[in-house]
Design a protein around this motif. Structure first.
Motif, PDB file in Angstrom:
ATOM      1  N   ASP A  63       0.836  -1.206   0.000  1.00  0.00           N
ATOM      2  CA  ASP A  63       0.000   0.000   0.000  1.00  0.00           C
ATOM      3  C   ASP A  63       0.872   1.259   0.000  1.00  0.00           C
ATOM      4  OD1 ASP A  63      -2.309  -1.541   0.045  1.00  0.00           O
ATOM      5  OD2 ASP A  63      -2.530  -1.412   2.226  1.00  0.00           O
ATOM      6  N   SER A  64       1.914   1.267   0.827  1.00  0.00           N
ATOM      7  CA  SER A  64       2.810   2.435   0.890  1.00  0.00           C
ATOM      8  C   SER A  64       3.515   2.658  -0.444  1.00  0.00           C
ATOM      9  CB  SER A  64       3.848   2.248   1.997  1.00  0.00           C
ATOM     10  OG  SER A  64       3.221   2.213   3.252  1.00  0.00           O
ATOM     11  N   VAL A  65       3.991   1.594  -1.049  1.00  0.00           N
ATOM     12  CA  VAL A  65       4.659   1.719  -2.352  1.00  0.00           C
ATOM     13  C   VAL A  65       3.672   2.246  -3.393  1.00  0.00           C
ATOM     14  CG1 VAL A  65       5.715   0.389  -4.237  1.00  0.00           C
ATOM     15  CG2 VAL A  65       6.453   0.017  -1.877  1.00  0.00           C
ATOM     16  N   ASP A  66       2.439   1.747  -3.374  1.00  0.00           N
ATOM     17  CA  ASP A  66       1.433   2.235  -4.327  1.00  0.00           C
ATOM     18  C   ASP A  66       1.155   3.722  -4.127  1.00  0.00           C
ATOM     19  OD1 ASP A  66       1.163  -0.232  -5.538  1.00  0.00           O
ATOM     20  OD2 ASP A  66      -0.631  -0.803  -4.391  1.00  0.00           O
ATOM     21  N   ARG A  67       1.051   4.158  -2.866  1.00  0.00           N
ATOM     22  CA  ARG A  67       0.802   5.585  -2.587  1.00  0.00           C
ATOM     23  C   ARG A  67       1.971   6.445  -3.066  1.00  0.00           C
ATOM     24  NH1 ARG A  67      -1.370   3.543   2.139  1.00  0.00           N
ATOM     25  NH2 ARG A  67       0.551   3.930   3.293  1.00  0.00           N
ATOM     26  N   THR A  75      11.030   7.545 -10.081  1.00  0.00           N
ATOM     27  CA  THR A  75      12.467   7.453 -10.321  1.00  0.00           C
ATOM     28  C   THR A  75      12.801   6.020 -10.688  1.00  0.00           C
ATOM     29  OG1 THR A  75      12.976   6.919  -8.028  1.00  0.00           O
ATOM     30  CG2 THR A  75      12.929   9.269  -8.622  1.00  0.00           C
ATOM     31  N   THR A  76      13.993   5.808 -11.213  1.00  0.00           N
ATOM     32  CA  THR A  76      14.422   4.455 -11.579  1.00  0.00           C
ATOM     33  C   THR A  76      14.448   3.552 -10.356  1.00  0.00           C
ATOM     34  OG1 THR A  76      15.766   5.408 -13.335  1.00  0.00           O
ATOM     35  CG2 THR A  76      16.240   3.135 -12.719  1.00  0.00           C
ATOM     36  N   GLY A  77      14.975   4.068  -9.244  1.00  0.00           N
ATOM     37  CA  GLY A  77      15.046   3.271  -8.013  1.00  0.00           C
ATOM     38  C   GLY A  77      13.669   2.903  -7.488  1.00  0.00           C
ATOM     39  N   LEU A  78      12.762   3.871  -7.472  1.00  0.00           N
ATOM     40  CA  LEU A  78      11.399   3.603  -6.995  1.00  0.00           C
ATOM     41  C   LEU A  78      10.707   2.588  -7.897  1.00  0.00           C
ATOM     42  CD1 LEU A  78       9.050   4.166  -5.094  1.00  0.00           C
ATOM     43  CD2 LEU A  78       8.471   6.147  -6.506  1.00  0.00           C
ATOM     44  N   LYS A  79      10.882   2.726  -9.194  1.00  0.00           N
ATOM     45  CA  LYS A  79      10.271   1.783 -10.133  1.00  0.00           C
ATOM     46  C   LYS A  79      10.824   0.370  -9.906  1.00  0.00           C
ATOM     47  CE  LYS A  79       9.425   0.994 -15.063  1.00  0.00           C
ATOM     48  NZ  LYS A  79       9.170  -0.373 -14.812  1.00  0.00           N
ATOM     49  N   ILE A  81      12.107  -0.882  -7.115  1.00  0.00           N
ATOM     50  CA  ILE A  81      11.589  -1.403  -5.842  1.00  0.00           C
ATOM     51  C   ILE A  81      10.147  -1.884  -6.008  1.00  0.00           C
ATOM     52  CG2 ILE A  81      10.874  -0.739  -3.508  1.00  0.00           C
ATOM     53  CD1 ILE A  81      13.375   1.095  -3.463  1.00  0.00           C
ATOM     54  N   ALA A  82       9.308  -1.064  -6.624  1.00  0.00           N
ATOM     55  CA  ALA A  82       7.897  -1.423  -6.807  1.00  0.00           C
ATOM     56  C   ALA A  82       7.756  -2.672  -7.673  1.00  0.00           C
ATOM     57  CB  ALA A  82       7.145  -0.254  -7.434  1.00  0.00           C
ATOM     58  N   ASP A  83       8.501  -2.712  -8.779  1.00  0.00           N
ATOM     59  CA  ASP A  83       8.410  -3.870  -9.676  1.00  0.00           C
ATOM     60  C   ASP A  83       8.898  -5.146  -8.996  1.00  0.00           C
ATOM     61  OD1 ASP A  83       7.378  -2.248 -11.634  1.00  0.00           O
ATOM     62  OD2 ASP A  83       9.257  -2.098 -12.777  1.00  0.00           O
ATOM     63  N   THR A  84      10.008  -5.055  -8.277  1.00  0.00           N
ATOM     64  CA  THR A  84      10.556  -6.231  -7.601  1.00  0.00           C
ATOM     65  C   THR A  84       9.606  -6.729  -6.521  1.00  0.00           C
ATOM     66  OG1 THR A  84      12.812  -5.479  -8.025  1.00  0.00           O
ATOM     67  CG2 THR A  84      12.522  -7.124  -6.296  1.00  0.00           C
ATOM     68  N   LEU A  85       9.065  -5.810  -5.738  1.00  0.00           N
ATOM     69  CA  LEU A  85       8.131  -6.204  -4.677  1.00  0.00           C
ATOM     70  C   LEU A  85       6.903  -6.890  -5.263  1.00  0.00           C
ATOM     71  CD1 LEU A  85       7.429  -6.179  -1.678  1.00  0.00           C
ATOM     72  CD2 LEU A  85       6.470  -3.896  -2.002  1.00  0.00           C
ATOM     73  N   ARG A  86       6.342  -6.316  -6.310  1.00  0.00           N
ATOM     74  CA  ARG A  86       5.151  -6.915  -6.931  1.00  0.00           C
ATOM     75  C   ARG A  86       5.483  -8.267  -7.576  1.00  0.00           C
ATOM     76  NH1 ARG A  86       4.237  -1.349  -8.851  1.00  0.00           N
ATOM     77  NH2 ARG A  86       2.769  -0.429  -7.392  1.00  0.00           N
ATOM     78  N   THR A  87       6.623  -8.358  -8.228  1.00  0.00           N
ATOM     79  CA  THR A  87       7.015  -9.613  -8.877  1.00  0.00           C
ATOM     80  C   THR A  87       7.225 -10.720  -7.854  1.00  0.00           C
ATOM     81  OG1 THR A  87       8.059  -8.419 -10.696  1.00  0.00           O
ATOM     82  CG2 THR A  87       8.746 -10.694 -10.371  1.00  0.00           C
ATOM     83  N   GLN A  88       7.939 -10.407  -6.784  1.00  0.00           N
ATOM     84  CA  GLN A  88       8.220 -11.428  -5.765  1.00  0.00           C
ATOM     85  C   GLN A  88       6.936 -11.851  -5.043  1.00  0.00           C
ATOM     86  OE1 GLN A  88      11.079 -13.084  -5.419  1.00  0.00           O
ATOM     87  NE2 GLN A  88      11.717 -11.889  -7.188  1.00  0.00           N
ATOM     88  N   ALA A  89       6.070 -10.897  -4.727  1.00  0.00           N
ATOM     89  CA  ALA A  89       4.797 -11.247  -4.083  1.00  0.00           C
ATOM     90  C   ALA A  89       3.940 -12.073  -5.039  1.00  0.00           C
ATOM     91  CB  ALA A  89       4.063  -9.982  -3.643  1.00  0.00           C
ATOM     92  N   GLY A  90       3.961 -11.713  -6.318  1.00  0.00           N
ATOM     93  CA  GLY A  90       3.209 -12.478  -7.317  1.00  0.00           C
ATOM     94  C   GLY A  90       3.739 -13.887  -7.482  1.00  0.00           C
ATOM     95  N   SER A  91       5.052 -14.059  -7.351  1.00  0.00           N
ATOM     96  CA  SER A  91       5.622 -15.399  -7.486  1.00  0.00           C
ATOM     97  C   SER A  91       5.194 -16.307  -6.333  1.00  0.00           C
ATOM     98  CB  SER A  91       7.148 -15.329  -7.574  1.00  0.00           C
ATOM     99  OG  SER A  91       7.709 -14.993  -6.329  1.00  0.00           O
ATOM    100  N   LEU A  92       4.805 -15.707  -5.225  1.00  0.00           N
ATOM    101  CA  LEU A  92       4.290 -16.491  -4.093  1.00  0.00           C
ATOM    102  C   LEU A  92       2.784 -16.724  -4.202  1.00  0.00           C
ATOM    103  CD1 LEU A  92       6.315 -14.839  -1.209  1.00  0.00           C
ATOM    104  CD2 LEU A  92       6.661 -17.113  -2.200  1.00  0.00           C
ATOM    105  N   GLY A  93       2.168 -16.169  -5.246  1.00  0.00           N
ATOM    106  CA  GLY A  93       0.747 -16.415  -5.483  1.00  0.00           C
ATOM    107  C   GLY A  93      -0.162 -15.248  -5.143  1.00  0.00           C
ATOM    108  N   LEU A  94       0.397 -14.096  -4.748  1.00  0.00           N
ATOM    109  CA  LEU A  94      -0.431 -12.943  -4.400  1.00  0.00           C
ATOM    110  C   LEU A  94      -1.017 -12.333  -5.663  1.00  0.00           C
ATOM    111  CD1 LEU A  94      -1.277 -11.162  -1.967  1.00  0.00           C
ATOM    112  CD2 LEU A  94       0.564  -9.610  -2.650  1.00  0.00           C
ATOM    113  N   GLU A  95      -2.307 -12.068  -5.616  1.00  0.00           N
ATOM    114  CA  GLU A  95      -2.999 -11.488  -6.767  1.00  0.00           C
ATOM    115  C   GLU A  95      -3.852 -10.326  -6.298  1.00  0.00           C
ATOM    116  OE1 GLU A  95      -6.565 -12.797  -9.822  1.00  0.00           O
ATOM    117  OE2 GLU A  95      -5.365 -14.357  -8.864  1.00  0.00           O
ATOM    118  N   ALA A  96      -3.594  -9.142  -6.861  1.00  0.00           N
ATOM    119  CA  ALA A  96      -4.386  -7.957  -6.535  1.00  0.00           C
ATOM    120  C   ALA A  96      -5.685  -8.005  -7.338  1.00  0.00           C
ATOM    121  CB  ALA A  96      -3.614  -6.692  -6.871  1.00  0.00           C
ATOM    122  N   PHE A  97      -6.742  -7.452  -6.766  1.00  0.00           N
ATOM    123  CA  PHE A  97      -8.001  -7.345  -7.510  1.00  0.00           C
ATOM    124  C   PHE A  97      -8.712  -6.070  -7.107  1.00  0.00           C
ATOM    125  CE2 PHE A  97      -9.306  -9.395  -3.616  1.00  0.00           C
ATOM    126  CZ  PHE A  97     -10.536  -8.818  -3.328  1.00  0.00           C
TER     127      PHE A  97
END
Length: 184
Positions: A63-67, A75-79, A81-97
Motif C-alpha cells: 500500500d505504501s509503495v502504491d501511494r 524514479t528508476t530506483g522507486l520503479k 523497488i515497486a516492480d521487484t516487490l510486486r514480482t516477488q509477491a506475485g511469485s508467491l501467489g499474491l494477486e491484486a483485484f
C-alpha cells in the motif's frame, strides 16, 4: 519354541503363517504410506499458512509503495523497488483485484461509500480506495471501494427490521453501502 517359527514341516501350517506375515507386512506398509501422505499434506498446509502470513504482513508495504508511486515522480530506483516487490509477491501467489467498473461483490469488496443512481440496475465499483488481495482461492484482504447503484431497500421507520417467522437470526448485516457484509 518361538511362535513365529514353524515347529513342524506341515505345508498347510507354513502356508497359513506365510499368509499371516504377508498380511501383517501389507498392513504396516499401508500405515507407513498413509503416514507419509499425511506428513506431506501437513508440510504443504504449514507452508501455505506461512506464505499467507508473510504476504498479509507485507500488504501495508505494498500500500505504501502504491501511494508513493501515485504521488511522487517515478524514479528508476522507486520503479525497481515497486516492480521487484510486486514480482516477488506475485511469485508467491499474491494477486491484486479490484477495478473500477467491477460489479460489487460483498464477499470480496467492502463498500465504504454508496452513491445512489436511480436508473442503475446493480451496484458497480466506481472507485477503488484500496486494492484487495487473494492468495490462490483464498481472500487475504477485501478491496475498499466506492459503489454507485440503486438505493438500498427502505428501512422500517419504526425500527422493526428484525426477521420474522422463522427467519434465521444472525443473518448478514448491512455495510455502509447498505448491502450484505461478511460476518465471521
Amino acid at each position: 519354541m518361538d511362535k513365529g517359527r514353524a515347529g513342524t514341516r506341515d505345508p498347510a501350517q507354513l502356508q497359513r503363517l506365510l499368509e499371516e506375515r504377508t498380511a501383517d507386512l501389507q498392513r504396516v506398509k499401508a500405515e507407513y504410506d498413509n503416514y507419509r501422505k499425511r506428513v506431506r499434506r501437513d508440510r504443504i498446509a504449514v507452508r501455505e499458512i506461512a506464505v499467507a502470513n508473510v504476504l498479509r504482513a507485507l500488504l501495508p508495504v505494498l500500500d505504501s509503495v502504491d501511494r508513493v508511486c501515485a504521488h511522487e515522480p517515478m524514479t528508476t530506483g522507486l520503479k525497481d523497488i515497486a516492480d521487484t516487490l510486486r514480482t516477488q509477491a506475485g511469485s508467491l501467489g499474491l494477486e491484486a483485484f479490484g477495478k473500477e467498473g467491477d460489479p460489487f461483490d460483498p464477499s470480496c469488496h467492502d463498500a465504504l461509500t454508496h452513491h445512489v443512481c436511480p436508473d442503475a440496475e446493480q451496484l458497480i465499483c466506481t472507485k477503488i480506495l484500496r486494492p484487495g488481495y487473494r492468495l490462490g482461492p483464498g481472500l487475504l484482504r477485501p478491496a475498499h471501494v466506492e459503489v454507485t447503484g440503486p438505493a438500498p431497500p427502505a428501512r422500517n421507520p419504526l425500527g422493526h427490521d428484525r426477521p420474522r417467522h422463522g427467519a434465521a437470526h444472525g443473518s448478514a448485516g448491512l455495510t455502509r453501502a447498505g448491502h450484505g457484509e461478511r460476518r465471521g
